[in-house]
Enzyme design. Sequence first.
Site, PDB file in Angstrom:
ATOM      1  N   GLY A 158      -5.248   0.088 -20.678  1.00 35.24           N
ATOM      2  CA  GLY A 158      -4.169  -0.652 -21.320  1.00 35.24           C
ATOM      3  C   GLY A 158      -4.556  -2.063 -21.709  1.00 35.24           C
ATOM      4  O   GLY A 158      -3.711  -2.961 -21.711  1.00 35.24           O
ATOM      5  N   SER A 236     -10.813   3.572 -20.774  1.00 29.21           N
ATOM      6  CA  SER A 236     -10.676   2.357 -21.566  1.00 29.21           C
ATOM      7  C   SER A 236     -10.862   1.126 -20.683  1.00 29.21           C
ATOM      8  O   SER A 236     -11.892   0.983 -20.026  1.00 29.21           O
ATOM      9  CB  SER A 236      -9.330   2.347 -22.295  1.00 29.21           C
ATOM     10  OG  SER A 236      -9.321   1.373 -23.321  1.00 29.21           O
TER      11      SER A 236
END
Length: 562
Positions: A158, A236
């Site tokens: 995120g 990520s």
Amino acid sequence: MVHLYMFMFAVIASLVLAGPVPAREQRTRLWQPNFDGFWINICNYLPHSVKSFCSRDRVMQYPTIYTPLGPANGIVDTPFVNRFVVRYASAQRWQPSAMATTWQLPGAVNISTLPPMCPQPYVSDSTYSEDCLAMVLYVPTSPTDVSCIPTLVWIHGGSFMVGSASNPGLDGSALAQATGSIVAVIQYRLGALGFIAPNGETNLGLKDVVNGLQFLHQVLPSFGGDKSKITLAGQSSGANMIRALLAVPSAQSLFQSAILQSDPMDYGFLSVSNQQQLQDYFVSLLPCQVSDIACLNALSVDEIVNVIGLNQFFNASQIVAAATQMEPMRVVNDGSFITSTLDSSSPFPAVSKTILLSNVKDEAGYITYGNLPNPVPQSEYQALVDASFGENRSQLLLNIQSYAVETSTVSDYRPQLEMLGTDSVFRCATWTFARNWVSHGGTAYVGMYTVGASYPGNSQVPYCTQPGVVCHQDDIEIVFGTVENPTAAQSALIAEMQARYKSFMCDWDPNPPGTSYPEWQAAGTSDVNAILFGSSGEAPIGACTPELWGSSIEYDYQLFDI
């Protein structure tokens, strides 16, 4: 026979009433400190022929495990997995967290609800709390291989700004059941509360995770878990966090292996000087003097997150170019906690852990087609490459076949832009990291997803819903086995990846014995042997050669010398 079972009942009852359960028994029995729980546990030991004596409405919904930090109360998440929520640490605002010394629930939640998110923008303030340093444990009740009960610690992504343990697709029950592992999904402080501070504290969110790992070392044996088989996994910025933990000497004994999915390795860690400039800007946005602790503590979370934090996020790349527009707040190579950049901008240390590195086929698809909904002509393409990479790198890039301007008439250059973004930020940077890791003593396995499951939100960009396209995040629900109505190809890949992860967590080898899956070869110092997930063979090398990216064409971390 019934008399024998009643005798067994009496013996077990006498053991329970006599005192605490021995340590080894705590690992397998879910004793409940009330009569209903006691009765259900006795029923669990009876054979099917006499289980009719047990009332069907006495289903054990609230299992309890006794840990060194106190009783852990959970719920039955599925018939084969129990779920436990716990606060693993606590922290004052902009101060390092401290590991919890007792088992407690976070915030105002009960055992049946997921923890509140850490403060973040674009969500209702009723869904988050500063008391958010929590993890969710998914514990298999009947693992098929009791000789190996590893733990997978998932660190959500995120951009260091958003995300939580309750993100879509992160229900770990299917993954725990399929792999026979304990799945721990962890939260950490985000954005302006976790990665930039008026007092100069750095890496607060990363240090939160270290406290989470230390907490797990205290409690895992009580759940039957082997604390010598802890694997970190994340996607990520979550993978970026894991790469940072690989560079933290004090954390090395807390985990044995790591899985990094879609790490944007091109960005690198921030330098101390970069962080100082960003901190100075952050302080300039505050309506308080840095020394006025009372004023800082009185700031509302909403103001910190949605006003000051977003201002910092959107303007940081104008203050420090190395901050980038995607991850302007992230971990800092401070030289004490983190001691290496783990890239070619500083000496690469000797390493020994085994890691898995993966990307999806179209990492930059969402950003490229989301920001450019209309076809991009040649002149605009060249201008975008110049603006994104600078004149020197741009000239080199446009001479490479994968990214070149076609001699024939091409009406839309978004495919080249997408490939350029995927290669530079994700794929080639990951392959360079793999070669470095292997060259310095570690073992790395590299792969690429050609089948995925469109992650919630990706459907906003039509490109990401096209057949054969696998955008950033589309690997998450494959790994967790949370795809809704999976296709045959998705189901097959879910089974394969979960089998590979199980084998890797137990033996540090992603080739499960007794299966027909293709051999996943470890990376070498030149050829990384990137296996394709969802199709056969290996990923095409393209521009990801040692001679191009990272050599004649610099990554951002090289260009900005961070």
